[in-house]
Scaffold this active site. Structure first.
Site, PDB file in Angstrom:
ATOM      1  N   HIS A 123       0.859  -1.180   0.000  1.00 33.40           N
ATOM      2  CA  HIS A 123       0.000   0.000   0.000  1.00 33.40           C
ATOM      3  C   HIS A 123       0.900   1.236   0.000  1.00 33.40           C
ATOM      4  O   HIS A 123       2.034   1.199   0.493  1.00 33.40           O
ATOM      5  CB  HIS A 123      -0.891   0.028   1.247  1.00 33.40           C
ATOM      6  CG  HIS A 123      -2.032  -0.931   1.202  1.00 33.40           C
ATOM      7  ND1 HIS A 123      -2.948  -0.973   0.176  1.00 33.40           N
ATOM      8  CD2 HIS A 123      -2.421  -1.882   2.095  1.00 33.40           C
ATOM      9  CE1 HIS A 123      -3.862  -1.908   0.419  1.00 33.40           C
ATOM     10  NE2 HIS A 123      -3.563  -2.484   1.583  1.00 33.40           N
ATOM     11  N   CYS A 165      -0.246   2.509  -4.458  1.00 35.29           N
ATOM     12  CA  CYS A 165      -0.954   3.742  -4.769  1.00 35.29           C
ATOM     13  C   CYS A 165      -0.080   4.942  -4.421  1.00 35.29           C
ATOM     14  O   CYS A 165       0.823   4.870  -3.578  1.00 35.29           O
ATOM     15  CB  CYS A 165      -2.252   3.825  -3.964  1.00 35.29           C
ATOM     16  SG  CYS A 165      -3.582   2.774  -4.573  1.00 35.29           S
TER      17      CYS A 165
END
Length: 290
Positions: A123, A165
Site C-alpha cells: 500500500h 498507490c
C-alpha cells in the site's frame, strides 16, 4: 494504498573543482567505456533482485489485506529468474527489516554483477510506502545505491519497481475510437559519473492516483511487466519494454484507467542477454528432447 479492481560526444574533460569543505570526487573503475551506448551486461552474474511483498498489515494502520499480491510474487520470480537474476523474496517485513535488508544489499560486493533490482509490493499514499507496521519514503530504497555509497555498482543499472498507490484519485479515462482503414573510446580516459546516474524508478501509477490490483491475476502493473519481460526480455532494451508495459496498463481498464510512471536516469540502453550457464542449460534441455 493500492486498490483491488472488480472485474557525451564532446572530447573536452573539465578540471574538477572541489569547493571548500566538500570531499573530492571518488575515483571508481568504470565497467563500460565512456561513449558506450549499452551497459555492460557481460559480468559473471546478472545480479540480485529483492522483492518486498507486503500483503498483511498491523491493525493500527487500518489497511486492508492485499489479496492477489502473492500472484505478483510468483510472476516476478518466474520472469526475473528467466532473465538470470538471483531472486530473494521478503514477506511482510517491518520497517526495521526493510531498512536492514536494503542496507545489506547496498553493502554487498557487486563487482561481478551486471546490475541490481529492488521491487516493492505494498500500500502507498502521498509519497509513503507502508511496511507491516509503519511506512517509509521511497528514496530510502535507492539512496544507499548511489555511486559514492555503493562503488561496486557505479556505472551499472540500478532498477526499482514500486507497486503501490500514490493517492486516492481515480482516472476514469477517455473513450478512444480509431478508423480501422488507417491501421495497416578511450578506455583509460577519466570522466565523472553523477552519483544519481544509472537509476530507473518505475511506479505503478502517477502521483496522486490509485493503483489497481486484481484478486486473482495480481496488480495490473506487475502482471503487464512480467508478461513483457518474459516475451521480450531477451531481445528488447528495458526502456522499450517499459513503453510496452505502459501501453498494456493504459489500455487494460474499463470503468477506470491507470498509467504507470517511469523515471529514468539511465544513460545507456539495458539489455538482458543470456548468461553462459543459462544458454548451456537451454541447449542441454533442447538436446534431451531428441
Amino acid at each position: 494504498m493500492d486498490l483491488t479492481d472488480a472485474n557525451a560526444t564532446g572530447q573536452h574533460v573539465p578540471t574538477a573543482v572541489h569547493p571548500q569543505n566538500e570531499r573530492p570526487t571518488r575515483q571508481i573503475s568504470s565497467p563500460v567505456d565512456r561513449d558506450s551506448r549499452v551497459y555492460n551486461m557481460q559480468h559473471q552474474r546478472r545480479g540480485k533482485a529483492y522483492i518486498f511483498n507486503h500483503d498483511l498489515f498491523d491493525a493500527s494502520l487500518k489497511l486492508g489485506e492485499r489479496v492477489g499480491s502473492k500472484t505478483d510474487v510468483e510472476n516476478l520470480e518466474r520472469a526475473l529468474s528467466q532473465l538470470d537474476f538471483k531472486v530473494s523474496c521478503f514477506h511482510n517485513c517491518d520497517i526495521t527489516s526493510v531498512r536492514k535488508n536494503i542496507k545489506q544489499l547496498a553493502e554487498q560486493d557487486h563487482t561481478d554483477n551486471d546490475c541490481v533490482m529492488v521491487i516493492v509490493l505494498s500500500h502507498g499514499m502521498d509519497g509513503k510506502i507502508y511496511t507491516s507496521d509503519s511506512f517509509y519514503h521511497p528514496d530510502e530504497l535507492w539512496l544507499p545505491f548511489t555511486s559514492d555509497k555503493c562503488p561496486s555498482l557505479a556505472g551499472k543499472p540500478k532498477l526499482f519497481f514500486i507497486q503501490a498507490c500514490q493517492g486516492m484519485k481515480k482516472d476514469a479515462g477517455s473513450t478512444v475510437q480509431y478508423d480501422s482503414s488507417k491501421m495497416d573510446s578511450v578506455a583509460t580516459q577519466e570522466y565523472s559519473i553523477p552519483t544519481m546516474a544509472d537509476f530507473m524508478i518505475a511506479y505503478s501509477t502517477i502521483p496522486g492516483y490509485v493503483s489497481w490490483r486484481n484478486t486473482e491475476n495480481g496488480s495490473w502493473f506487475i502482471e503487464a511487466l512480467c508478461e513483457i519481460l518474459i516475451t521480450y526480455g531477451r531481445q528488447d532494451d528495458l526502456l522499450s519494454m517499459m513503453t510496452m508495459v505502459l501501453l498494456k496498463v493504459a489500455t487494460l481498464g474499463r470503468n477506470y484507467s491507470q498509467i504507470p510512471c517511469v523515471v529514468s536516469q539511465l544513460i545507456r540502453r539495458v539489455y538482458f542477454p543470456p548468461k553462459q550457464s543459462s544458454y548451456t542449460s537451454i541447449c542441454l534441455a533442447s538436446y534431451n528432447l531428441f
